[in-house]
Design a protein around this motif. Sequence first.
Motif, short mmCIF file in Angstrom:
data_model
loop_
_atom_site.label_atom_id
_atom_site.label_comp_id
_atom_site.label_asym_id
_atom_site.label_seq_id
_atom_site.Cartn_x
_atom_site.Cartn_y
_atom_site.Cartn_z
N CYS A 204 0.79 -1.20 -0.08
CA CYS A 204 0.01 0.12 -0.09
C CYS A 204 0.87 1.34 0.13
O CYS A 204 2.12 1.26 0.62
N THR B 119 -2.81 6.12 -0.26
CA THR B 119 -3.86 5.27 0.19
C THR B 119 -4.09 5.05 1.50
O THR B 119 -5.47 5.22 1.91
N LYS C 298 -5.91 8.01 3.29
CA LYS C 298 -7.33 8.24 3.12
C LYS C 298 -8.00 7.05 3.93
O LYS C 298 -9.17 7.31 4.23
#
Length: 70
Positions: free
Chosen positions: A34, A38, A41
């Motif tokens: 990841c 991302t 968020k």
Amino acid sequence: MIARSLSARAEEHGLKGLANIILIGKLMEQTGFCNLDTMSKAIAKVVPARKQHLVPKNVEAIELGMNYKG
């Protein structure tokens, strides 16, 4: 061994109780599962409205883990 080191590191940076989040950052850095945007968020999305003030500290902990060289 790493848990104690991360707990101490969390406390040194005013992130007491966020050693687990630092570890997620380290895992992100090591595996690339990841990216920071991302994850930031996602954290903002799952944290309840009344606790949104905690989001920046969690993101800071992720960044600390991503930069951890221990």
